[in-house]
Motif scaffolding. Sequence first.
Motif, short mmCIF file in Angstrom:
data_model
loop_
_atom_site.label_atom_id
_atom_site.label_comp_id
_atom_site.label_asym_id
_atom_site.label_seq_id
_atom_site.Cartn_x
_atom_site.Cartn_y
_atom_site.Cartn_z
N SER A 45 7.80 8.82 -36.07
CA SER A 45 9.25 8.80 -35.85
C SER A 45 9.45 7.76 -34.75
O SER A 45 8.50 7.43 -34.04
N ASP A 46 10.65 7.23 -34.62
CA ASP A 46 10.88 6.24 -33.57
C ASP A 46 11.12 6.98 -32.25
O ASP A 46 11.66 8.09 -32.24
N SER A 47 10.72 6.36 -31.14
CA SER A 47 10.72 7.10 -29.88
C SER A 47 12.08 7.17 -29.21
O SER A 47 12.40 8.16 -28.55
N GLY A 48 12.90 6.16 -29.36
CA GLY A 48 14.06 5.99 -28.48
C GLY A 48 15.29 6.78 -28.87
O GLY A 48 15.21 7.92 -29.35
N VAL A 49 16.45 6.17 -28.65
CA VAL A 49 17.72 6.83 -28.97
C VAL A 49 18.07 6.54 -30.44
O VAL A 49 18.22 7.45 -31.24
N LEU A 50 18.20 5.26 -30.74
CA LEU A 50 18.60 4.86 -32.10
C LEU A 50 17.81 3.63 -32.53
O LEU A 50 17.49 2.78 -31.70
N THR A 51 17.55 3.55 -33.82
CA THR A 51 16.98 2.31 -34.38
C THR A 51 17.94 1.84 -35.47
O THR A 51 18.38 2.65 -36.29
N ASN A 83 18.39 5.06 -37.73
CA ASN A 83 17.46 6.17 -37.54
C ASN A 83 17.66 6.77 -36.16
O ASN A 83 17.77 6.04 -35.17
N ILE A 84 17.69 8.08 -36.10
CA ILE A 84 17.75 8.75 -34.80
C ILE A 84 16.33 8.82 -34.24
O ILE A 84 15.39 9.09 -34.99
N GLY A 85 16.18 8.56 -32.95
CA GLY A 85 14.85 8.61 -32.33
C GLY A 85 14.58 9.94 -31.64
O GLY A 85 15.48 10.80 -31.53
N ASP A 86 13.36 10.08 -31.15
CA ASP A 86 12.94 11.35 -30.52
C ASP A 86 13.84 11.74 -29.34
O ASP A 86 14.04 12.92 -29.07
N PHE A 87 14.36 10.74 -28.59
CA PHE A 87 15.18 11.09 -27.42
C PHE A 87 16.41 11.90 -27.84
O PHE A 87 16.84 12.81 -27.14
N VAL A 88 16.98 11.53 -28.99
CA VAL A 88 18.17 12.27 -29.47
C VAL A 88 17.76 13.66 -29.97
O VAL A 88 18.50 14.63 -29.79
N GLU A 89 16.57 13.75 -30.58
CA GLU A 89 16.11 15.08 -31.00
C GLU A 89 16.02 15.99 -29.77
O GLU A 89 16.46 17.15 -29.81
N GLU A 110 5.49 -9.87 -50.74
CA GLU A 110 5.60 -9.71 -49.28
C GLU A 110 6.92 -9.03 -48.97
O GLU A 110 7.84 -9.01 -49.79
N ARG A 111 7.02 -8.47 -47.78
CA ARG A 111 8.24 -7.75 -47.39
C ARG A 111 8.50 -8.01 -45.91
O ARG A 111 7.55 -8.14 -45.12
N ILE A 112 9.80 -8.08 -45.57
CA ILE A 112 10.18 -8.29 -44.17
C ILE A 112 11.23 -7.24 -43.80
O ILE A 112 12.11 -6.92 -44.61
N SER A 113 11.14 -6.71 -42.59
CA SER A 113 12.24 -5.87 -42.09
C SER A 113 12.48 -6.24 -40.63
O SER A 113 11.60 -6.79 -39.96
N LEU A 114 13.68 -5.93 -40.17
CA LEU A 114 14.02 -6.19 -38.77
C LEU A 114 14.53 -4.88 -38.16
O LEU A 114 15.51 -4.30 -38.65
N ALA A 115 13.82 -4.41 -37.14
CA ALA A 115 14.21 -3.15 -36.49
C ALA A 115 14.71 -3.46 -35.09
O ALA A 115 14.08 -4.21 -34.33
N MET A 116 15.85 -2.90 -34.75
CA MET A 116 16.43 -3.07 -33.41
C MET A 116 16.36 -1.69 -32.75
O MET A 116 17.00 -0.73 -33.21
N PHE A 117 15.54 -1.59 -31.71
CA PHE A 117 15.32 -0.29 -31.05
C PHE A 117 16.15 -0.19 -29.79
O PHE A 117 16.14 -1.10 -28.96
N HIS A 118 16.85 0.91 -29.63
CA HIS A 118 17.63 1.16 -28.42
C HIS A 118 17.01 2.33 -27.66
O HIS A 118 16.92 3.43 -28.20
N GLY A 119 16.59 2.06 -26.43
CA GLY A 119 15.90 3.09 -25.65
C GLY A 119 16.71 3.54 -24.45
O GLY A 119 17.94 3.43 -24.43
N LEU A 120 16.01 4.08 -23.46
CA LEU A 120 16.66 4.53 -22.22
C LEU A 120 15.91 3.93 -21.04
O LEU A 120 14.72 3.62 -21.15
N ASP A 121 16.60 3.82 -19.91
CA ASP A 121 15.96 3.39 -18.67
C ASP A 121 14.70 4.25 -18.46
O ASP A 121 14.79 5.49 -18.49
#
Length: 169
Positions: A45-51, A83-89, A110-121
């Motif tokens: 799962s993604d760690s932060g707030v939102l991806t 995607n909701i990250g673990d911080f929101v859980e 081949e495949r490409i994706s771009l993920a933008m991760f939003h975390g916390l201080d």
Amino acid sequence: MSKALGLNEDYIVAQFSNKAPSFARFNYYPPCPRPDLVFGVKPHSDSGVLTILLMDKDVGGLQVLRDGAWHNVPTNPHRLLINIGDFVEIMSNGIFKSPVHRAVTNAGKERISLAMFHGLDPKEEIEPATALLHEKQPARYRKIKAKEYLAGFYEHFCRGTRFIEAVKI
Ligand SMILES: O=C(O)CCC(=O)C(=O)O
Ligand SMILES: [Fe+2]
């Protein structure tokens, strides 16, 4: 999301300071002769707030785990996946779940994706919102500093386990 939880409208947004990190990752998955043996990204799962994820417009590969089964996420050139990250859980005391997902490889394309991760201080502490807790619904996650969470997250990711399980009370 805050409203859906019955919290102040800005509860989640207020967790972000100007020190909250955001970063983008381009994922490039070359064709792989043995997709049966090799993941593009192993289950996590993604760690932060939102991806915010922009997927390849033609080639699928993202799968989400639900009720013990893997489901393909359909491709669509005009869709962003949030995607909701673990911080929101943790903040939602488990009402929102950060989904476990993985990327599988493809023998021919081949495949490409771009993920933008939003975390916390990293200095922020993450804990279930007090307004969600009462006698019949105690905290299900312990309080933890974002920095400590990320350290545990990567350690567990390498081992193929989820740190959020270790934070549960
Ligand atoms: O490539 C994808 O569709 C997913 C990538 C992913 O899960 C991630 O970068 O965390
Ligand atoms: Fe991810």
